[in-house]
Each structure stands twice: as structure tokens, then as C-alpha cells.
Design an enzyme around this catalytic site. Sequence first.
Site, PDB file in Angstrom:
ATOM      1  CG  HIS A 137      -1.938  -1.240   0.537  1.00 35.62           C
ATOM      2  ND1 HIS A 137      -3.009  -0.919   1.008  1.00 35.62           N
ATOM      3  CD2 HIS A 137      -1.823  -2.723   1.189  1.00 35.62           C
ATOM      4  CE1 HIS A 137      -4.301  -2.166   0.451  1.00 35.62           C
ATOM      5  NE2 HIS A 137      -2.918  -2.702   1.361  1.00 35.62           N
ATOM      6  CG  ASP A 149       0.324   9.229   0.182  1.00 40.74           C
ATOM      7  OD1 ASP A 149       0.179   8.178   1.584  1.00 40.74           O
ATOM      8  OD2 ASP A 149      -1.085  10.447   0.906  1.00 40.74           O
TER       9      ASP A 149
HETATM   10  P1  ADQ Z   1      -2.814   6.345   4.932  1.00 39.20           P
HETATM   11  O1  ADQ Z   1      -1.481   6.691   4.745  1.00 39.20           O
HETATM   12  O2  ADQ Z   1      -3.867   6.218   5.342  1.00 39.20           O
HETATM   13  O3  ADQ Z   1      -3.282   5.257   3.382  1.00 39.20           O
HETATM   14  P2  ADQ Z   1      -5.236   7.321   2.726  1.00 39.20           P
HETATM   15  O4  ADQ Z   1      -4.814   6.700   1.632  1.00 39.20           O
HETATM   16  O5  ADQ Z   1      -5.190   8.781   2.432  1.00 39.20           O
HETATM   17  O6  ADQ Z   1      -3.477   7.091   3.355  1.00 39.20           O
HETATM   18  O7  ADQ Z   1      -6.181   6.889   4.154  1.00 39.20           O
HETATM   19  C1  ADQ Z   1      -6.829   7.852   4.965  1.00 39.20           C
HETATM   20  C2  ADQ Z   1      -7.966   7.385   5.064  1.00 39.20           C
HETATM   21  O8  ADQ Z   1      -7.853   7.758   6.814  1.00 39.20           O
HETATM   22  C3  ADQ Z   1      -8.786   8.656   4.187  1.00 39.20           C
HETATM   23  O9  ADQ Z   1     -10.295   7.103   4.133  1.00 39.20           O
HETATM   24  C4  ADQ Z   1      -9.255   9.020   5.328  1.00 39.20           C
HETATM   25  O10 ADQ Z   1     -10.406   9.440   4.984  1.00 39.20           O
HETATM   26  C5  ADQ Z   1      -9.591   8.638   6.994  1.00 39.20           C
HETATM   27  N1  ADQ Z   1      -8.612   9.802   7.724  1.00 39.20           N
HETATM   28  C6  ADQ Z   1      -7.685  10.505   7.048  1.00 39.20           C
HETATM   29  N2  ADQ Z   1      -7.893  11.699   8.555  1.00 39.20           N
HETATM   30  C7  ADQ Z   1      -9.432  11.056   9.377  1.00 39.20           C
HETATM   31  C8  ADQ Z   1      -9.990  11.713  10.673  1.00 39.20           C
HETATM   32  N3  ADQ Z   1      -9.913  12.573  10.584  1.00 39.20           N
HETATM   33  N4  ADQ Z   1     -11.111  11.087  10.780  1.00 39.20           N
HETATM   34  C9  ADQ Z   1     -11.705   9.703   9.885  1.00 39.20           C
HETATM   35  N5  ADQ Z   1     -10.831   9.199   8.960  1.00 39.20           N
HETATM   36  C10 ADQ Z   1     -10.116  10.153   8.438  1.00 39.20           C
HETATM   37  C11 ADQ Z   1      -2.344   3.794   3.489  1.00 39.20           C
HETATM   38  C12 ADQ Z   1      -0.832   4.326   2.256  1.00 39.20           C
HETATM   39  C13 ADQ Z   1      -1.708   5.164   1.200  1.00 39.20           C
HETATM   40  C14 ADQ Z   1      -2.401   4.415   0.208  1.00 39.20           C
HETATM   41  C15 ADQ Z   1      -3.568   3.854   1.601  1.00 39.20           C
HETATM   42  C16 ADQ Z   1      -4.771   2.657   0.834  1.00 39.20           C
HETATM   43  O11 ADQ Z   1      -0.375   5.389   2.909  1.00 39.20           O
HETATM   44  O12 ADQ Z   1      -0.999   5.791  -0.240  1.00 39.20           O
HETATM   45  O13 ADQ Z   1      -3.880   5.176  -0.403  1.00 39.20           O
HETATM   46  O14 ADQ Z   1      -3.122   2.951   2.574  1.00 39.20           O
HETATM   47  O15 ADQ Z   1      -3.376   1.880  -0.369  1.00 39.20           O
END
Ligand code: ADQ
Length: 468
Positions: free
Chosen positions: A157, A365
Site C-alpha cells: 500500500h 504517498d
Molecule cells: P494512509 O496513509 O492512511 O493509507 P490515505 O490513503 O489517505 O492514507 O487514507 C487515509 C484514510 O483515513 C482515508 O480514508 C481518510 O478518510 C481517513 N482519515 C484520515 N483522517 C481522518 C479523520 N480525521 N477522521 C476520519 N477518517 C480519517 C495507506 C497509504 C496510502 C494508500 C492507502 C490505501 O499510505 O498511500 O492510499 O494506504 O492503500
Amino acid sequence: MSRLIVVSNRVNPPANPGEASTGGLAMALSAALREYKGLWFGWSGQTTDEFNGRLSIQKVGGVTVATVDLEAHDFDEYYNGFANRTLWPLFHYRIDLTAYDRSYGEGYARVNQRFAETLAPLIESDDLVWVHDYHLIPLATGLRRQGIAGPIGFFLHIPWPPHQLLATLPRARELVESLFDYDLIGFHTGEWLDAFRDYVLKEAGGVEGPDGRLQAFGKSVRAIADPIGIDAADFAQASRSEAADEHFETMVNSAGGRAIIVGVDRLDYSKGLEDRFLAYERFLEDNPEWRERCFLLQIAPTSRGELEAYQDIRADLETLTGRINGAYAALDWTPIRYVNRNYRRDELAGVYRAARVGLVTPLRDGMNLVAKEYVAAQDPDDPGVLILSRFAGAAVQMPEALIVNPFSQEDVADALRRALEMPREERITRWRALMDGVERDDVLAWREAFVEALEATRREEPAPSPAV
Ligand code: ADQ
């Protein structure tokens, strides 16, 4: 249809759709598992004095989950250690933050072996096993040792680093070799896939076979790019819910006619929050006419709070917020609202919808699902503008966003002005194109592409590979 066995470090399907979650992975996997029979295996989140291999099996939100406890020092060496102090920073190009500690590597190997021994008895002969993320790279090696011969796939991921960076990791070769016990490896983008291929060809003496499989270490593996998406239909529904409407109203009322620029991230150095705040400060400096007419709402719940690097970033951001607010605030205007908590998905959808700009500027990312959620939550008749870092995997799929270099404060500041001043017609054109992609390349498409490719490896007769 084969059963699907999903394996990831944490097993946390939401009990109800729309529940708060800080990980994109949890949302994506529970959506996949609801469709398949099978189960989700991983760590329970609990520690014990001594590892006992005892499984706890339950049904959560329509998904069967099987979990096992870990010893406290396992957790330290494997999770806090090798996974989050070594692999996470290294794979996000932060060798300055990477700890190369032998005990971490040993703990990582030990926990993966323990997981393999606990999981193997649950696997039936025609199951498909799908392992997730950097915590579990050597799991297939352990499962093969336990006699599991069926298809095992791995999805990363996070980014795969350039081969010269990976070469800084002691025993990198061993880590890469363990990936050759999988049948299929998936990355979000062609860039991460190419970096993996580079390592295999340039550092491990491997070759690419005529069938496209990578051959090295006397074995072969298929590697693909398969970009993850969001559950677009579910998210669109969440954004029309009562909770979304309430949060939308609250935001609009509290904004008092000012434009909202929103950032939503786990509090992590890879997300580029400090650079983002500095770029916003630059924007205020360069564009005095926009002062008091907009504000930055940054939502960033603490994650991995026990690690020093994460405590540092939290303290730095608080200082920076104080400084910027101190320098620019007016009696009735706070330039940055910094909120350190989780929101439910439906609440978040309302906040996204109220924001004129979605500011997504990670320094690196794997994909970034916030960019896609922001787009999915917009009002089609009056959508906001997505500003997206070129270093997020999502940038490949979302060229209609304003693509920026997050290391350049000027670049991000210029994009902010452009986004805030963009005519409605252009906003709609860009949003439509982005939304088509978000709907098409959703989490179902991601899962289907991976599972089909994994299923297909059953039929592949790997070409004989050179012993390297
Ligand atoms: P993350 O690094 O966690 O995931 P991201 O893909 O942006 O990054 O996912 C974050 C998730 O957490 C989103 O669904 C977002 O809505 C949720 N989130 C963030 N802040 C929040 C808050 N305050 N309240 C509720 N929800 C919140 C890792 C990798 C990424 C990749 C994903 C999936 O780092 O690059 O996209 O896995 O493969």
C-alpha cells in the site's frame, strides 16, 4: 468461487458502514470481504506475556475475522520497530528517519513466522490468500514452509523505493527474495512497480522472462500495477446522509462566507503537513487580498503516537500553527483551524463538500484516498478544486487536479490562489473528469483486478528460471 483469505497487520472492519476509521485499508478490505466467503486474519491489537497462538474468531460487520495476540516485545520490534521505524520511513524516502537495528529485523522475522504458523491450519487447498502491506512481506515464505502451495498474493500500500535507497537496508536482498514466495505482487502505480523491477534486475541479478514474470533467486513472480480506489458508491451515499448535511451546514455557518481549504491526513511526516502550513503562510503573505477571506481547516488525528518522530511532528505543527495564527489572525478570523481528532466518514463527507479547496500535498504517498474522497463528496453543480501533490500515487490517475510540487511553497501558494479564483465552469469540467475516474477505478475494480490476476497465476506454468 474460491474463498478469499485476507491477511493484514490490523484487522478492523467497521462494525457499521460509515464508522470512523483512520486507515484507507480497513475500508477497502471490508468492502472486498463482504462479497467473498473467507476470512480476515491478523493481529488482535492485544499483547500477552508469552505468545500462545490462540485464535479468536468473530463476525464483525458481516466479515469473519480471526486474530491472534502478540508478545509485547514482538510488538515493539516488529510493529514499532522494523515496520514503522525502518520500512515506513525508508519506503517514503526518509533515510534520515530510518532506524537500522538488528533486533527489529529479528522481531519482524519472528512475528511473520508466528503469523504463518497460526494461519496455515485455517487455509484450505483452493483458497486464495491475499497478504497486505509492508508489515508482512515475509509471510509467504513462512506459509510455504508450512506446506501452503496455493496462490498467495501480496499488495503493497506504500511506495516501493528506488533501488539505491533500498540498498541502504541491511539484508534488503533477503527481504526482496521473500517476495518471490508469492505468486503475485501488486503496487499502486507503474512507478513503484518499476522501482521494484529495478532492484530485481540491478541489485539481485534477476531477469524479466518472456512471460513478463520476474525471475531471480531461482524463483519467479508476477508483478502488476493495480491502483486502489475508494468505495465510490458508498462514499457518495455517505455524502448525502443526514450527518453529512449537518456537518456541511455547520462548516458553512462557521465559515461566515469565507472559503474553506481543507486538509485531512493521518498525522504523519510523509503527508507533508509542515510544508503545507508553510505554503499556506506563503500564500497569505503573497496574496493579502485573500487574508480574512479564507481559512485552512487541517484535520489530522494522531497516529503511531508512541514513536518519537510522530511526537516531534505533532509538536512542530502546534508551534507552526501558533506562529502563523499569531502573525495573521484578526479579531474574528483564525487563519488555521487545526483539529486533532477522527471523524466518521459521513461527517467527513460533509466537511469535504463545504470546502472550496481540497489540499492534498504529501511528500510521498503510495496512493492517497483522501484526494478521491474529496472529489466524490463534491456538489456536481458547484464543485471544489483538488490540489494534489505530484508525489502521491493518485496523481497519475488524477491529472485534472492542480498538480503541485509539495516541496515548493511558491508552487503550492500559486495553486491555492488559482483554485480559489477558478471560474465555476472550469471547476465543473475538471471535477467531472476526476469523478469519472474515481467512479471507474473504485475499490471494486482494484479488488477484482487483483483477485483475477491472482486466480490466473494458478494456470500459469512459470518458465524455468535461472539460478541466481
Ligand atoms: P494512509 O496513509 O492512511 O493509507 P490515505 O490513503 O489517505 O492514507 O487514507 C487515509 C484514510 O483515513 C482515508 O480514508 C481518510 O478518510 C481517513 N482519515 C484520515 N483522517 C481522518 C479523520 N480525521 N477522521 C476520519 N477518517 C480519517 C495507506 C497509504 C496510502 C494508500 C492507502 C490505501 O499510505 O498511500 O492510499 O494506504 O492503500
